[in-house]
Enzyme design. Sequence first.
Site, PDB file in Angstrom:
ATOM      1  N   LEU A  13      33.634  19.665  31.625  1.00  0.00           N
ATOM      2  CA  LEU A  13      35.005  19.155  31.572  1.00  0.00           C
ATOM      3  C   LEU A  13      35.606  19.368  30.196  1.00  0.00           C
ATOM      4  O   LEU A  13      34.888  19.547  29.207  1.00  0.00           O
ATOM      5  CB  LEU A  13      35.021  17.668  31.934  1.00  0.00           C
ATOM      6  CG  LEU A  13      34.541  17.332  33.347  1.00  0.00           C
ATOM      7  CD1 LEU A  13      34.538  15.834  33.568  1.00  0.00           C
ATOM      8  CD2 LEU A  13      35.384  18.037  34.404  1.00  0.00           C
ATOM      9  N   CYS A  14      36.936  19.323  30.143  1.00  0.00           N
ATOM     10  CA  CYS A  14      37.703  19.462  28.911  1.00  0.00           C
ATOM     11  C   CYS A  14      37.168  18.491  27.861  1.00  0.00           C
ATOM     12  O   CYS A  14      36.886  17.342  28.191  1.00  0.00           O
ATOM     13  CB  CYS A  14      39.160  19.151  29.241  1.00  0.00           C
ATOM     14  SG  CYS A  14      40.253  19.125  27.825  1.00  0.00           S
ATOM     15  N   PRO A  15      36.975  18.921  26.655  1.00  0.00           N
ATOM     16  CA  PRO A  15      37.317  20.197  26.032  1.00  0.00           C
ATOM     17  C   PRO A  15      36.135  21.155  25.926  1.00  0.00           C
ATOM     18  O   PRO A  15      36.193  22.133  25.187  1.00  0.00           O
ATOM     19  CB  PRO A  15      37.768  19.769  24.646  1.00  0.00           C
ATOM     20  CG  PRO A  15      36.822  18.653  24.300  1.00  0.00           C
ATOM     21  CD  PRO A  15      36.619  17.914  25.627  1.00  0.00           C
ATOM     22  N   ASP A  40      36.869  23.623  35.387  1.00  0.00           N
ATOM     23  CA  ASP A  40      37.791  22.552  35.012  1.00  0.00           C
ATOM     24  C   ASP A  40      39.232  23.060  35.053  1.00  0.00           C
ATOM     25  O   ASP A  40      39.579  24.035  34.381  1.00  0.00           O
ATOM     26  CB  ASP A  40      37.447  22.044  33.615  1.00  0.00           C
ATOM     27  CG  ASP A  40      38.329  20.895  33.169  1.00  0.00           C
ATOM     28  OD1 ASP A  40      38.921  20.225  34.036  1.00  0.00           O
ATOM     29  OD2 ASP A  40      38.441  20.666  31.955  1.00  0.00           O
ATOM     30  N   ASP A  46      44.283  24.808  28.512  1.00  0.00           N
ATOM     31  CA  ASP A  46      43.559  24.776  27.239  1.00  0.00           C
ATOM     32  C   ASP A  46      43.237  26.160  26.673  1.00  0.00           C
ATOM     33  O   ASP A  46      43.391  26.383  25.476  1.00  0.00           O
ATOM     34  CB  ASP A  46      42.247  23.991  27.381  1.00  0.00           C
ATOM     35  CG  ASP A  46      42.469  22.532  27.668  1.00  0.00           C
ATOM     36  OD1 ASP A  46      43.609  22.040  27.451  1.00  0.00           O
ATOM     37  OD2 ASP A  46      41.514  21.870  28.109  1.00  0.00           O
TER      38      ASP A  46
END
Length: 75
Positions: A13-15, A40, A46
């Site tokens: 998942l981010c980041p 994600d 991003d």
Amino acid sequence: MEITQEIDAIGLLCPLPVLRLRKVLEGLPSGAVVRLIASDGASWIDVPHFCGQTGHELISAEDTGKTKIYLVRRR
């Protein structure tokens, strides 16, 4: 086009996908191409943002439904 390295960020998942991309790019010579595969949805925002901020070239971005596949060339 020769892919220098591939990053499997599926399930992260981010980041984390962008952080892995940054770490790999730092260790490569200018012009090297990295394929990033992520699941994600936030990576769709991003990765282009990261490339814009750092000067790396986003060659392509593909949404296959389950994964997002990016090709990034190191500046």
